[in-house]
Scaffold this motif. Structure first.
Motif, PDB file in Angstrom:
ATOM      1  N   TYR A  25       0.867  -1.182   0.000  1.00  0.00           N
ATOM      2  CA  TYR A  25       0.000   0.000   0.000  1.00  0.00           C
ATOM      3  C   TYR A  25       0.902   1.229   0.000  1.00  0.00           C
ATOM      4  CZ  TYR A  25      -3.292   3.524   1.613  1.00  0.00           C
ATOM      5  OH  TYR A  25      -4.061   4.659   1.726  1.00  0.00           O
ATOM      6  N   GLN A  26       0.761   2.064  -1.011  1.00  0.00           N
ATOM      7  CA  GLN A  26       1.604   3.239  -1.139  1.00  0.00           C
ATOM      8  C   GLN A  26       0.783   4.506  -0.946  1.00  0.00           C
ATOM      9  OE1 GLN A  26       3.372   2.703  -5.003  1.00  0.00           O
ATOM     10  NE2 GLN A  26       4.922   1.318  -4.196  1.00  0.00           N
ATOM     11  N   THR A  27       1.305   5.402  -0.127  1.00  0.00           N
ATOM     12  CA  THR A  27       0.647   6.682   0.135  1.00  0.00           C
ATOM     13  C   THR A  27       1.724   7.737   0.331  1.00  0.00           C
ATOM     14  OG1 THR A  27      -1.005   7.802   1.497  1.00  0.00           O
ATOM     15  CG2 THR A  27       0.496   6.312   2.633  1.00  0.00           C
ATOM     16  N   SER A  28       1.300   8.970   0.512  1.00  0.00           N
ATOM     17  CA  SER A  28       2.254  10.067   0.711  1.00  0.00           C
ATOM     18  C   SER A  28       1.800  10.922   1.886  1.00  0.00           C
ATOM     19  CB  SER A  28       2.353  10.946  -0.538  1.00  0.00           C
ATOM     20  OG  SER A  28       2.808  10.193  -1.629  1.00  0.00           O
ATOM     21  N   GLU A  29       2.770  11.438   2.619  1.00  0.00           N
ATOM     22  CA  GLU A  29       2.511  12.373   3.716  1.00  0.00           C
ATOM     23  C   GLU A  29       2.950  13.764   3.248  1.00  0.00           C
ATOM     24  OE1 GLU A  29       3.837  13.202   8.331  1.00  0.00           O
ATOM     25  OE2 GLU A  29       4.695  11.534   7.223  1.00  0.00           O
ATOM     26  N   VAL A  30       2.035  14.705   3.331  1.00  0.00           N
ATOM     27  CA  VAL A  30       2.321  16.066   2.883  1.00  0.00           C
ATOM     28  C   VAL A  30       2.370  16.976   4.104  1.00  0.00           C
ATOM     29  CG1 VAL A  30       1.576  17.979   1.430  1.00  0.00           C
ATOM     30  CG2 VAL A  30       1.154  15.625   0.692  1.00  0.00           C
ATOM     31  N   THR A  31       3.487  17.685   4.275  1.00  0.00           N
ATOM     32  CA  THR A  31       3.642  18.624   5.380  1.00  0.00           C
ATOM     33  C   THR A  31       4.198  19.932   4.842  1.00  0.00           C
ATOM     34  OG1 THR A  31       5.848  17.768   5.857  1.00  0.00           O
ATOM     35  CG2 THR A  31       4.026  16.821   7.121  1.00  0.00           C
ATOM     36  N   GLU A  32       4.061  20.974   5.644  1.00  0.00           N
ATOM     37  CA  GLU A  32       4.601  22.265   5.262  1.00  0.00           C
ATOM     38  C   GLU A  32       5.627  22.678   6.318  1.00  0.00           C
ATOM     39  OE1 GLU A  32       3.192  26.854   4.363  1.00  0.00           O
ATOM     40  OE2 GLU A  32       1.702  25.296   4.679  1.00  0.00           O
ATOM     41  N   GLU A  33       6.822  23.019   5.865  1.00  0.00           N
ATOM     42  CA  GLU A  33       7.898  23.450   6.754  1.00  0.00           C
ATOM     43  C   GLU A  33       8.544  24.703   6.183  1.00  0.00           C
ATOM     44  OE1 GLU A  33      10.726  20.330   7.323  1.00  0.00           O
ATOM     45  OE2 GLU A  33       9.255  18.949   8.157  1.00  0.00           O
ATOM     46  N   ASN A  34       8.541  25.758   6.941  1.00  0.00           N
ATOM     47  CA  ASN A  34       9.184  27.023   6.548  1.00  0.00           C
ATOM     48  C   ASN A  34       8.703  27.511   5.183  1.00  0.00           C
ATOM     49  OD1 ASN A  34      10.686  26.848   8.936  1.00  0.00           O
ATOM     50  ND2 ASN A  34      12.300  25.694   7.911  1.00  0.00           N
ATOM     51  N   GLY A  35       7.424  27.380   4.924  1.00  0.00           N
ATOM     52  CA  GLY A  35       6.871  27.860   3.671  1.00  0.00           C
ATOM     53  C   GLY A  35       7.074  26.928   2.483  1.00  0.00           C
ATOM     54  N   HIS A  36       7.695  25.775   2.712  1.00  0.00           N
ATOM     55  CA  HIS A  36       7.908  24.797   1.641  1.00  0.00           C
ATOM     56  C   HIS A  36       7.028  23.572   1.912  1.00  0.00           C
ATOM     57  CE1 HIS A  36      11.281  26.970  -0.026  1.00  0.00           C
ATOM     58  NE2 HIS A  36      11.852  27.041   1.179  1.00  0.00           N
ATOM     59  N   VAL A  37       6.444  23.072   0.854  1.00  0.00           N
ATOM     60  CA  VAL A  37       5.637  21.858   0.961  1.00  0.00           C
ATOM     61  C   VAL A  37       6.552  20.659   0.773  1.00  0.00           C
ATOM     62  CG1 VAL A  37       3.732  20.548  -0.030  1.00  0.00           C
ATOM     63  CG2 VAL A  37       3.588  23.033   0.103  1.00  0.00           C
ATOM     64  N   LYS A  38       6.462  19.727   1.711  1.00  0.00           N
ATOM     65  CA  LYS A  38       7.314  18.543   1.694  1.00  0.00           C
ATOM     66  C   LYS A  38       6.420  17.308   1.514  1.00  0.00           C
ATOM     67  CE  LYS A  38      10.370  16.040   4.850  1.00  0.00           C
ATOM     68  NZ  LYS A  38      10.940  16.064   6.195  1.00  0.00           N
ATOM     69  N   VAL A  39       6.722  16.485   0.523  1.00  0.00           N
ATOM     70  CA  VAL A  39       5.973  15.261   0.250  1.00  0.00           C
ATOM     71  C   VAL A  39       6.895  14.077   0.520  1.00  0.00           C
ATOM     72  CG1 VAL A  39       4.710  13.916  -1.450  1.00  0.00           C
ATOM     73  CG2 VAL A  39       4.598  16.420  -1.517  1.00  0.00           C
ATOM     74  N   GLN A  40       6.463  13.206   1.427  1.00  0.00           N
ATOM     75  CA  GLN A  40       7.272  12.052   1.786  1.00  0.00           C
ATOM     76  C   GLN A  40       6.468  10.775   1.506  1.00  0.00           C
ATOM     77  OE1 GLN A  40       8.612  12.096   5.816  1.00  0.00           O
ATOM     78  NE2 GLN A  40       9.881  10.284   5.574  1.00  0.00           N
ATOM     79  N   PRO A  41       6.946   9.933   0.591  1.00  0.00           N
ATOM     80  CA  PRO A  41       6.218   8.700   0.288  1.00  0.00           C
ATOM     81  C   PRO A  41       6.368   7.674   1.411  1.00  0.00           C
ATOM     82  CG  PRO A  41       8.211   8.823  -1.015  1.00  0.00           C
ATOM     83  CD  PRO A  41       8.107  10.110  -0.247  1.00  0.00           C
ATOM     84  N   HIS A  42       5.293   6.907   1.620  1.00  0.00           N
ATOM     85  CA  HIS A  42       5.287   5.824   2.605  1.00  0.00           C
ATOM     86  C   HIS A  42       4.725   4.586   1.925  1.00  0.00           C
ATOM     87  CE1 HIS A  42       6.186   8.198   6.204  1.00  0.00           C
ATOM     88  NE2 HIS A  42       5.378   9.128   5.719  1.00  0.00           N
ATOM     89  N   SER A  43       5.213   3.434   2.310  1.00  0.00           N
ATOM     90  CA  SER A  43       4.645   2.189   1.807  1.00  0.00           C
ATOM     91  C   SER A  43       4.554   1.196   2.957  1.00  0.00           C
ATOM     92  CB  SER A  43       5.480   1.619   0.664  1.00  0.00           C
ATOM     93  OG  SER A  43       6.778   1.320   1.106  1.00  0.00           O
ATOM     94  N   THR A  44       3.467   0.443   2.954  1.00  0.00           N
ATOM     95  CA  THR A  44       3.208  -0.569   3.974  1.00  0.00           C
ATOM     96  C   THR A  44       2.945  -1.884   3.255  1.00  0.00           C
ATOM     97  OG1 THR A  44       2.165   1.120   5.353  1.00  0.00           O
ATOM     98  CG2 THR A  44       1.782  -1.167   5.957  1.00  0.00           C
ATOM     99  N   ARG A  45       3.641  -2.930   3.679  1.00  0.00           N
ATOM    100  CA  ARG A  45       3.464  -4.244   3.058  1.00  0.00           C
ATOM    101  C   ARG A  45       2.439  -5.056   3.839  1.00  0.00           C
ATOM    102  NH1 ARG A  45       6.117  -5.988  -0.855  1.00  0.00           N
ATOM    103  NH2 ARG A  45       6.240  -8.157  -0.225  1.00  0.00           N
ATOM    104  N   PHE A  46       1.547  -5.698   3.103  1.00  0.00           N
ATOM    105  CA  PHE A  46       0.539  -6.574   3.683  1.00  0.00           C
ATOM    106  C   PHE A  46       0.650  -7.944   3.038  1.00  0.00           C
ATOM    107  CE2 PHE A  46      -1.407  -2.380   4.115  1.00  0.00           C
ATOM    108  CZ  PHE A  46      -1.803  -2.405   5.438  1.00  0.00           C
ATOM    109  N   VAL A  47       0.296  -8.972   3.797  1.00  0.00           N
ATOM    110  CA  VAL A  47       0.182 -10.325   3.257  1.00  0.00           C
ATOM    111  C   VAL A  47      -1.250 -10.770   3.513  1.00  0.00           C
ATOM    112  CG1 VAL A  47       0.967 -12.709   3.402  1.00  0.00           C
ATOM    113  CG2 VAL A  47       2.599 -10.850   3.690  1.00  0.00           C
ATOM    114  N   PHE A  48      -1.988 -11.037   2.436  1.00  0.00           N
ATOM    115  CA  PHE A  48      -3.369 -11.503   2.536  1.00  0.00           C
ATOM    116  C   PHE A  48      -3.386 -13.002   2.306  1.00  0.00           C
ATOM    117  CE2 PHE A  48      -3.823  -7.071   1.227  1.00  0.00           C
ATOM    118  CZ  PHE A  48      -4.685  -6.613   2.211  1.00  0.00           C
TER     119      PHE A  48
END
Length: 107
Positions: A25-48
């Motif tokens: 599962y891939q998603t992104s975390e968006v934050t703002e620091e010092n007037g700049h937008v920062k996008v950090q990707p995250h991924s979580t592995r699952f076994v079904f």
């Protein structure tokens, strides 16, 4: 009845009892620091894991996500777990009386 099919993928493994699938599962975390937008990707592995044998009895739950469905689910679990709680008039135990009284129609 649907035809049998098999998924040919390195992320899917078939055994005699189970089908196991790896999923990321891939998603992104968006934050703002010092007037700049920062996008950090995250991924979580699952076994079904899905059991291949079909049980003899099953229940199809349609419309279970609404108010009535969640109320019934809570009542069944409360009675199964024999829940109790304290009120100012004393200890109360889970029962089905409230569900029966609320669902009845008075003519």
């Amino acid at each position: 009845m649907a035809e049998k099919f098999f998924v040919q993928s390195p992320d899917v493994k078939y055994t005699t009892d189970y089908i196991e699938a790896n999923y990321t599962y891939q998603t992104s975390e968006v934050t703002e620091e010092n007037g700049h937008v920062k996008v950090q990707p995250h991924s979580t592995r699952f076994v079904f894991r899905t059991q291949r044998s079909v049980p003899k009895l099953g229940v199809m739950l349609v419309g279970w996500g609404g108010n009535n469905g969640t109320t019934v689910t809570a009542a069944v679990l409360a009675n199964k777990l024999r829940l109790s709680w304290m009120t100012r008039t004393g200890e109360k135990h889970a029962n089905y009386y409230g569900s029966l009284l609320q669902s009845s129609t008075v003519c």
